[in-house]
Design an enzyme around this catalytic site. Structure first.
Site, short mmCIF file in Angstrom:
data_model
loop_
_atom_site.label_atom_id
_atom_site.label_comp_id
_atom_site.label_asym_id
_atom_site.label_seq_id
_atom_site.Cartn_x
_atom_site.Cartn_y
_atom_site.Cartn_z
CG MET A 1 -0.44 -0.01 2.54
SD MET A 1 -1.82 0.08 3.72
CE MET A 1 -0.99 -0.19 5.27
CE1 TYR B 1 4.47 -1.44 11.52
CE2 TYR B 1 6.27 -1.17 9.95
CZ TYR B 1 5.57 -1.95 10.84
OH TYR B 1 5.99 -3.23 11.07
CD GLU B 2 -0.03 0.01 8.12
OE1 GLU B 2 -1.08 0.58 7.78
OE2 GLU B 2 0.84 -0.30 7.30
N GLY B 3 -0.41 4.33 11.23
CA GLY B 3 -1.00 5.31 12.14
C GLY B 3 -0.28 5.26 13.47
#
Length: 566
Positions: A161, A427-429
Site C-alpha cells: 500500500m 506505522y499504520e498510524g
C-alpha cells in the site's frame, strides 16, 4: 535464539478465555473445528520454528539492497517466502472463491503472531498482501478481483500500500500524486511515495501497489482522494505478465531496524493504474486495508515481545552472577530480574489476549452481521494496535535490560528486537493517532460499545468474587473507574479528549489485560501467580492514567515553546 511457538497460550485463549467456540459455531466458519485449529497451529509452529526463525539474524546482518534498480533480498528470504506460500499461509482468511481457505481472522492472527516472532522483517511481506486481498475483496470490480486475488493468495504476486509522501506524512490529504484518465478505463499515475514496505523483491513474479492519488476533479483533502491498482508488470487478461509498468524503486531507506524488509521510495511516471472503488472514495477503500494491517501490526508488537521474552528468560536462567535470596545461582533468582521477566510475560499475554479478542469480534461481525460485534471490533482495533506495539517496545527494552551489558552487544541479538519493533508504534498510524481514533470516532456512539465491554469485565469480576475476592475486587473497582472516566470523556470537547487520549487507551488496555489474566487463571490455576502480578502490580497504573484523562488540554497548551525552553 531458539524460538518456540507459544501454543499453550493460544490454546488457552481460544478455548477457555475468548470464546472462539462461538466463531466456530457460525455457519461461515464451521470448518474451524477444534481438530482443524490444532492442526493449523501445530503446522504453523513447525514452519516458524524450523524455517523462518533461522532467517531473523541473517536479515539483520545482511540487509536488503538496491542494485542497478533491482532489489536484492536477504539470504534465505526467497526460500522462506516460498515455504510460506507453498503452505497456503498467505490466503488463510481469504475467500475460497479465489483460492483462499476462508478461515477466521483469529487463526490467521495467531499464525501471524508466530511468523512475526520468528522473522518479523519477512512476515511483513505476506501481512501487506493479506491487507490488499481484504481491500480488493471489499472494493474492487469483479474483473480486478478475479485477476488479482488468486495470484495474491498463491503468493505468485505480492501486494503493497502506497499512502505516504514526503511533506505529507500522516496528513494523507496533503498528497500530490495525481491520476489522469487515459480514456480507456485506465489512469496515468504520477508522483512519488515514501516508506513503502516491501516496495519490491526478487522472489515474486509481480508486485501490486495500491496507490492513493487525486483525480483532476478531486476536491482538496482526503475527500478528493482515489485509490488505484498499479502493478509492477501489466497483467494480461489471462493473468500472464506483459510489459513493465512506468514505476521504479528510487532508493531503499536506511533504517534503525527491520533491515531485511526493503522500505522503498517509489516513483510513478505516468504508470498505468486501475481505479479501485468509486472515484474520490479512496480513503474508505484504503481504510479497509489499513484496519486489517492495524490489527496485524498490533500483533507484530506481541510477536517481538514474545521473542524478546523467550531470549531474556533463557539468558536469565543460564547467567550466573552474585548471591541471591535463593543462594548462589542464576540471575533469574534476583528479585529485580524476576520482576522484569514477570512484567514481560504479563504484558505479552495481555496484549495477545486483546489482539485476539479483536480478531474474534471481527470474525463474529463478519459471520453474523451483528452491529454490536462490529462496534466491538472497531473499538478494540486501536487498542490492539497501540497497546500491542507499546508492549513490543517495552518488553524488548526490558529484554536488553535483563541481559545487562551483554544486551548492548549486537551478537546476543537482544538489541535487534528493540530496533525492529520500534517502528511498529509509528506505522499504520502512530499510536497517538490510534488513541485519538479511540476517543473520537469510536466514541461517536456516546461510549455505548465501551460501556458494553466494561459491563462484561465487571460481570466477570463479580462472578469470580467467591474464588478470588481480592483480585476480583481490584478488577471491578478499576473497571468502575474506567466507566466513570469514559462518561467524563464523552462529555468533553474533542480538543480535551485528544489531550487525554493516550493515557485513556493505556488505562483501557490495563483493565482489559487484567480481565483476561483473571479469566486465564480461573481456567488454569497454575497461572494464578502471574495473574496476581498483573492485577496487583500492573493494574494500579490505571488510576494515574485516568487522572491524566480528566486534566484536558489547557495545561498542555500552557506549556509554550518558551516554557519548554526552546
Amino acid at each position: 535464539m531458539t524460538y518456540r511457538a507459544p501454543l499453550a497460550d493460544f490454546r488457552l485463549l481460544l478455548d477457555r478465555v475468548l470464546g472462539f467456540d462461538q466463531v466456530a459455531a457460525t455457519a461461515l466458519f464451521a470448518d474451524a473445528a477444534p481438530e482443524t485449529v490444532e492442526a493449523i497451529l501445530t503446522e504453523a509452529a513447525k514452519l516458524c520454528e524450523n524455517t523462518l526463525a533461522p532467517l531473523n539474524r541473517a536479515g539483520d546482518k545482511t540487509p536488503a539492497r538496491l542494485e542497478n534498480g533491482v532489489v536484492r533480498t536477504s539470504p534465505g528470504y526467497s526460500d522462506g517466502y516460498k515455504a510460506i506460500t507453498e503452505g497456503g499461509w498467505v490466503g488463510m482468511s481469504a475467500n475460497p472463491e479465489y483460492g483462499g481457505m476462508g478461515l477466521p481472522i483469529t487463526l490467521a492472527t495467531c499464525v501471524n503472531d508466530m511468523m512475526g516472532s520468528a522473522c518479523l522483517a519477512l512476515q511483513l511481506n505476506p501481512l501487506m498482501t493479506q491487507g490488499q486481498i481484504d481491500a480488493l475483496e471489499h472494493h474492487a470490480s469483479d474483473e480486478i478481483r478475479s485477476l488479482y486475488i488468486p495470484k495474491l493468495i498463491s503468493g505468485e504476486w505480492c501486494g503493497t500500500m502506497n499512502l505516504t509522501e514526503a511533506g505529507a506524512g500522516s496528513d494523507v490529504g496533503a498528497l500530490r500524486t495525481r491520476a489522469e484518465p487515459k480514456g480507456d478505463g485506465t489512469y496515468a499515475i504520477t508522483g512519488q511515495k515514501i516508506f513503502i514496505t516491501w516496495g519490491d523483491n526478487d522472489f515474486s513474479a509481480n508486485v501490486c501497489h495500491l496507490v492513493l492519488a487525486r483525480l483532476p476533479d478531486g476536491a482538496p483533502g482526503t475527500r478528493g482522494i482515489s485509490l488505484f491498482m498499479v502493478p509492477k508488470f501489466l497483467p494480461k487478461p489471462d493473468g500472464s505478465l506483459g510489459a513493465r509498468n512506468d514505476l521504479k524503486v528510487v532508493s531503499l531507506e536506511h533504517k534503525l531496524g527491520l533491515h531485511g524488509s526493503p522500505t522503498a521510495v517509489m516513483q510513478y511516471d505516468g504508470a498505468t493504474g486501475w481505479l479501485i472503488g468509486e472515484p474520490h472514495k479512496g480513503m474508505a477503500a484504503m481504510f479497509t486495508m489499513m484496519n486489517n494491517a492495524r490489527l496485524g501490526v498490533g500483533m507484530q508488537g506481541v510477536s517481538v515481545a514474545e521473542a524478546a521474552l523467550q531470549q531474556a528468560l533463557a539468558y536469565a536462567q543460564d547467567r550466573k552472577q552474585g548471591r541471591t535470596p535463593l543462594g548462589e545461582g542464576a540471575i533469574i533468582d534476583h528479585a529485580d530480574v524476576r520482576r522484569m521477566l514477570a512484567q514481560m510475560k504479563a504484558e505479552t499475554f495481555s496484549a495477545r489476549a486483546i489482539a485476539l479478542a479483536c480478531a474474534v469480534a471481527i470474525d463474529m461481525a463478519r459471520a453474523t452481521g451483528d452491529a454490536a460485534w462490529a462496534a466491538r471490533a472497531a473499538l478494540l482495533t486501536p487498542i490492539a494496535k497501540a497497546y500491542g506495539t507499546d508492549t513490543g517496545n517495552e518488553v524488548a527494552y526490558l529484554g536488553v535490560q535483563v541481559h545487562g551489558g551483554m544486551g548492548f552487544i549486537e551478537e546476543t541479538g537482544a538489541a535487534q528486537f528493540s530496533r525492529d519493533v520500534r517502528v511498529t508504534a509509528i506505522y499504520e498510524g502512530t499510536n497517538g493517532i490510534q488513541a485519538m481514533d479511540l476517543v473520537g470516532r469510536k466514541m461517536m456512539d456516546g461510549g455505548e460499545a465501551a460501556f458494553r465491554l466494561i459491563d462484561e469485565v465487571q460481570a466477570a469480576a463479580e462472578a469470580a468474587r467467591a474464588e478470588v475476592p481480592d483480585l476480583s475486587k481490584d478488577l471491578w473497582t478499576a473497571a468502575e473507574a474506567l466507566r466513570e472516566a469514559t462518561e467524563a470523556l464523552v462529555a468533553m470537547s474533542g480538543h480535551d479528549r485528544n489531550a487525554g487520549a493516550v493515557p485513556y487507551l493505556r488505562a483501557f488496555a490495563r483493565v482489559l489485560g487484567a480481565h483476561y489474566h483473571l479469566a486465564a487463571a480461573l481456567a488454569d490455576r497454575a497461572r494464578m501467580p502471574l495473574t496476581r502480578f498483573a492485577i496487583r502490580r500492573l493494574l494500579p497504573e490505571h488510576a494515574a492514567l485516568l487522572a491524566q484523562v480528566r486534566e484536558g488540554a489547557e495545561g498542555l497548551y500552557a506549556l509554550t515553546p518558551e516554557a519548554l525552553g526552546l
